[in-house]
Design a protein around this motif. Sequence first.
Motif, PDB file in Angstrom:
ATOM      1  N   SER A  51      29.062  34.546  43.066  1.00 57.52           N
ATOM      2  CA  SER A  51      27.799  35.277  43.054  1.00 57.52           C
ATOM      3  C   SER A  51      28.018  36.790  42.930  1.00 57.52           C
ATOM      4  N   ASP A  52      29.279  37.198  43.053  1.00 59.51           N
ATOM      5  CA  ASP A  52      29.549  38.634  43.042  1.00 59.51           C
ATOM      6  C   ASP A  52      29.734  39.143  41.614  1.00 59.51           C
ATOM      7  N   ASP A  53      28.781  39.887  41.178  1.00 56.80           N
ATOM      8  CA  ASP A  53      29.011  40.560  39.900  1.00 56.80           C
ATOM      9  C   ASP A  53      29.013  42.062  40.116  1.00 56.80           C
ATOM     10  N   GLY A  54      28.902  42.471  41.425  1.00 54.29           N
ATOM     11  CA  GLY A  54      28.832  43.888  41.761  1.00 54.29           C
ATOM     12  C   GLY A  54      30.100  44.627  41.347  1.00 54.29           C
ATOM     13  N   THR A  55      31.259  43.988  41.579  1.00 52.78           N
ATOM     14  CA  THR A  55      32.512  44.659  41.290  1.00 52.78           C
ATOM     15  C   THR A  55      32.572  45.031  39.810  1.00 52.78           C
ATOM     16  N   ALA A  56      32.222  44.071  38.964  1.00 54.23           N
ATOM     17  CA  ALA A  56      32.303  44.324  37.532  1.00 54.23           C
ATOM     18  C   ALA A  56      31.322  45.423  37.116  1.00 54.23           C
ATOM     19  N   SER A  73      36.279  40.257  47.504  1.00 47.62           N
ATOM     20  CA  SER A  73      35.995  40.873  46.210  1.00 47.62           C
ATOM     21  C   SER A  73      35.937  42.391  46.436  1.00 47.62           C
ATOM     22  N   GLY A  74      35.568  43.143  45.421  1.00 48.98           N
ATOM     23  CA  GLY A  74      35.422  44.574  45.588  1.00 48.98           C
ATOM     24  C   GLY A  74      36.706  45.333  45.294  1.00 48.98           C
ATOM     25  N   VAL A  75      36.897  46.394  46.071  1.00 48.85           N
ATOM     26  CA  VAL A  75      37.982  47.334  45.767  1.00 48.85           C
ATOM     27  C   VAL A  75      39.081  47.198  46.816  1.00 48.85           C
ATOM     28  N   LEU A  76      40.327  47.147  46.353  1.00 45.88           N
ATOM     29  CA  LEU A  76      41.481  47.197  47.264  1.00 45.88           C
ATOM     30  C   LEU A  76      42.132  48.567  47.107  1.00 45.88           C
ATOM     31  N   GLU A  95      32.680  45.386  48.575  1.00 43.07           N
ATOM     32  CA  GLU A  95      33.614  45.464  49.713  1.00 43.07           C
ATOM     33  C   GLU A  95      34.725  46.461  49.419  1.00 43.07           C
ATOM     34  N   LEU A  96      35.179  47.084  50.463  1.00 47.56           N
ATOM     35  CA  LEU A  96      36.342  47.965  50.358  1.00 47.56           C
ATOM     36  C   LEU A  96      37.388  47.486  51.362  1.00 47.56           C
ATOM     37  N   GLY A 156      49.161  54.271  46.784  1.00 45.35           N
ATOM     38  CA  GLY A 156      48.345  55.106  45.904  1.00 45.35           C
ATOM     39  C   GLY A 156      47.622  54.298  44.863  1.00 45.35           C
ATOM     40  N   ASP A 157      47.983  53.012  44.750  1.00 44.89           N
ATOM     41  CA  ASP A 157      47.332  52.171  43.751  1.00 44.89           C
ATOM     42  C   ASP A 157      45.945  51.734  44.218  1.00 44.89           C
ATOM     43  N   VAL A 158      45.110  51.440  43.209  1.00 46.88           N
ATOM     44  CA  VAL A 158      43.779  50.911  43.487  1.00 46.88           C
ATOM     45  C   VAL A 158      43.583  49.659  42.622  1.00 46.88           C
ATOM     46  N   PHE A 159      42.951  48.623  43.211  1.00 50.35           N
ATOM     47  CA  PHE A 159      42.747  47.371  42.460  1.00 50.35           C
ATOM     48  C   PHE A 159      41.280  46.988  42.531  1.00 50.35           C
ATOM     49  N   ALA A 160      40.829  46.370  41.496  1.00 50.80           N
ATOM     50  CA  ALA A 160      39.472  45.812  41.498  1.00 50.80           C
ATOM     51  C   ALA A 160      39.586  44.297  41.508  1.00 50.80           C
TER      52      ALA A 160
END
Lengths: 232, 792, 174
Positions: B551-556, B602-605, B519-520, B540-544
């Motif tokens: 069940s989400d291991d995609g982010t890692a 989950s995912g990227v912020l 997810e974004l 300008g910051d990015v977070f994971a």
Amino acid sequence: MTATAPPPGSLLAAADLRKVYGPTTALDGAAFSLHPGEIVAVMGPSGSGKSTLLHCLAGIVTPDSGTVTYDGRELSAMTDAGRSALRRSEFGFVFQFGRLVPELTCVENVALPLRLNGTSRREAERAALSWMERLEVADLGRKRPGEVSGGQGQRIAVARALATRPRVLFADEPTGALDSLNGERVMELLTEAARSAGAAVVLVTHEARVAAYSDREVVVRDGRSRDMERLV
Amino acid sequence: MSARRGHLPARAEPRAPGWVRDLGMGARFAVTGGREGWIRVLLTAVGVGLGVALLLLTAAIPSALAARHDREQARQDYTYGRTVPPKAANTLMIADVDTQYRGKDVRGRLVEPEGPRAPLPPGVRAYPAAGGMLVSPALKALLASDEGTLLRERLPYRVVGTIGESGLIGSHELSYYAGARHLEPLIDGSTVARISSFGDPHPTSEHTDPVLVLLVLVVFVVLLMPVAVFIAAAVRFGGERRDRRLAALRLVGADSRMTRRIAAGEALAGAVLGLVLGAGFFLAGRQAAGSAEVLGVSVFPGYLTPAPPLVLLVAVAVPAAAVLVTLFALRGVVIEPLGVVRTGRPARRRLWWRLLLPPAGLAMLYPMIGQGHDEGNFNQYLVTGGVMLLLVGVTALLPWVVETVVARLAPGGVAWQLAVRRLQLSSGTAARMVNGIAVAVAGAIALQMLFAGVESDYSRPTHHDLTRAQMQVNLPPTVPVPDAAAHFARTPGVRRVTALSSGSLGTRSWRGDQDIAVELTVGGCASLRELAALPSCRDGDVFALAGGDASDDGTARAVLPGRTLYVDPSPGGRHAREAVWTVPRGVQPARPVKDPTGMLRSGVLMTPRALPAGARTTVHGAVYLSLDPSVPDVTERVRNTAAGLSPMANPMQWAATEHSRKFTSIRTGLFVGAACVLALIGASLLVSQLEQLRERRKLLSSLVAVGTRRRTLGLSVLWQTAVPVALGLLLASVVGLALGAVLLRMTGATVRVDWASVLTMTGIGGAVVLVVTLLSLPPLLRLMRPDGLRTE
Amino acid sequence: MSIGHTLLGLLESGPRHGYDLKRAFDEKFGHDRPLHYGQVYSTMSRLLKHGLVEVDGIEAGDGPERKRYAITEAGITDVAQWLATPEKPEPYLQSALYTKVVLALLTHRDAADILDIQRAEHLRSMRILTDRKRRGDLADQLICDHALFHLEADLRWLELTAARLDRLREAVTA
């Protein structure tokens, strides 16, 4: 006839009663008097006004004119509630067909007037049972009126009428629906019980043999009454 | 009358068979009984008529729903599809712009014909030019009224015509077609499409909301049952008098079968008159149905046309039932020339089969528990059968309950004693009088409970956190999110705006198969804090986000510094280009918290500045709004703001306060219906009460003669009615609550007792008794006059 | 049945010859047993002796001498007393009662009174019998009942007659 003062010593007296139901004149100047403890038969052909006279005397019906005096009190001057109270406490009633409440047991029927006067249920039923003994129907206490014979029903009705120890018992054709043997038995018990209780009886009947149980008779014809005692 | 001669054997003329003559004689008795006879016939007829009308209406409902469904399918514009046909002379651009206005759905379509042969939907003869619109009559009326002020702002089109009936699925439907331009770039495979024909390419058989079907079924069973009970009671009106008349007929030579046929003829007369009335009621009701709306469903009168075989069935079955009830009531009665004999004492009421009915009903309903949530189907036969068995259980149990309880009542005061003894002698009559009320109340309680439960379920979303936001507006890619946020912030009644755009990041190009997708979410620091615990945040910051969903291991696995990720272009429309993003070294880990929708993301912020420029239009923009509920029509204002930004903006309300308004009208309707049924039953109660009083006239006047107070007699009449009614209401409440609970379980709603409706319904039932007693008092007093003695 | 009182009563409407009296009596009361003229003669001389009638005049003629009798004041009182005295209740008394009622109607007295007085007398007897019956054994009861039923029959006749007095008046005074 202008005599309005009740005859001396009378318990219940009526003078110059008039009552009209629509086109029919039921009473047209009738007079009546009853002494304490006396049994008076009111006779006359059907439609002569006998029952209306009884209803007026008992305060059930208010006459169009004329007076009914009971124990020095003028009935027409009393309120309906007052007359009802009088009927509850001083008068007793026996009708042609008993008019027992079909859903109540016989002893409850006899106790009913007492209970209307405020007597507790147990006491009222005890008194009722003793009256039923005197009228030889004590064994019918738990039955309902529909389960007893006509003669038995009338005796229960007599017990009911006398249970409050009334001073006047009004009986409207009490044997009208009975055969002669049963009718006579009812009359014997009624007059005996009334005499021993000191109750005066107004007995409306068209049957001479029933009227023979009375002390004297009054004949009503065409709405006018004739007191036989005074005639003879 | 030649019928007089019919008694004599006349060989010369051809004669109708005996039973026809007997029925005819009975019918004549029914209508020549003087004023009372007429009242009796009329009451029977009204009861039968209501039953007939309800039956016809019930018979018409399937066809009405089918008609709606067919029309719905005929105007369907199928906008889903990955392939887009080329522009041609027979194509039309169409956009779904449905909205809601004060709890009512408004069907909206933007249309842009692309050629002279562009398809026309049913009910539309020509498309409006851009800026004009065709509206349904109901919408036209709404826009013209004061009620529609805010909606006028939202629909900035000129009304140039109306949509014909064939293009609408109900008389109350709010619908419009507005002319538009430049819709092609918005084609997205869901709400905007190019079509060359109307109508569902894959017609389905009807699928109605199972809860709606359940409601309809139950409503009709609940309304029909008391009417059936009422009919059963109505044909018994004047039974005693009729029995005496029949006895007199026996005396002059009618045999017992003839008398039964004559009795049947009397009942038939009322039933046939009832059929006529019923047809009238139905036609009137059909017209009325055109102006009514239930659960957002309205119909045109023409839809309500029952199938002829069903009409025939009703026309035959109802009079037949009336006759059968009459014969059933006469089964224990022997009519002798000298009077009526009831064959012995009726056998003591047996309990076991009466007790069996409610559990049997529950057993029929049990398999369907929970089906409402799974979109499953309710078996109509089981539902109807189960509800009927439960309600019939009331009518079967009540006589037993009344008999049993009354037999144990101790005699108290004189009035009480008279009433109790009377009930003990004939509890059946009393119970029969109350049956209708009990069934109506039981059914109404169950229905009210069902509505209340479904309503609160509908208006309470299960996971949205309503304290943080009450509305969400999805924005089309053409609307820049910050602009939108600013507009909403200026809308009166909006307390706080949380603007979050969302999209998807993949490890491979979206043109081919994807490997890992995460997810974004894009938003300002304040907005991002709504869904994650951020230690520090600057634009300008990015977070994971990790560990949100187990069940989400995609982010890692995917969000590793230096890795190239691809932004899904599909939110930006067909022609959007895929943006590429490299995970920066400074990506910070963050822990998710529940977002306003109640989910853990989950995912990227990303903060807005971190988003690659090419990706601005390839994320779904959405704003979450916290509203001040005290501002009137705040939701409508938000919708207007959204519509002002783009007709494609899709506002969704989380706090569905308006749903309850929708149900309130149904509940009011049900309330009125139940009250009417109860009033009708009250009328029959009054009739039989008066009849009973008249029969006891001599007894009553002799009781007055011995000095009984009128109050005592009046009270005894009251007790006599009140005791069985109280028992009936009690039983009705128990059965009603049980039925309501089961129905709620069936819809999957939470079971909660709606005490207000229990009290209201029992209150109405009690009021009916009180009114009946009050109305029977003047005749009672009249009967108690000593004139009653003057009959010998 | 008192023939003397009956003849007296017939004289009340006006003086008559002996032979007229017999004819009037036969016509009104003697349907099955006509009066002998000798009975009239002896009765009238007895009444003359008691001063209840007087000779109004004598007509000489070709037959026997014809005296015309008229009632005296004392005679009128005697009739009134007789009418007011109830008959002793006994079988077949209605012939006497009938005579009284008709005479009362003829002389414009209150016939209903006569019936009522008789009814009172009957009831008096019935009361006595009823009382005896109540105290007595079964034999007494049966005997009394027999008498009571007969008296009751009389009383019914009295009632019936009382109800038909108007028609009877028309018939006898016509």
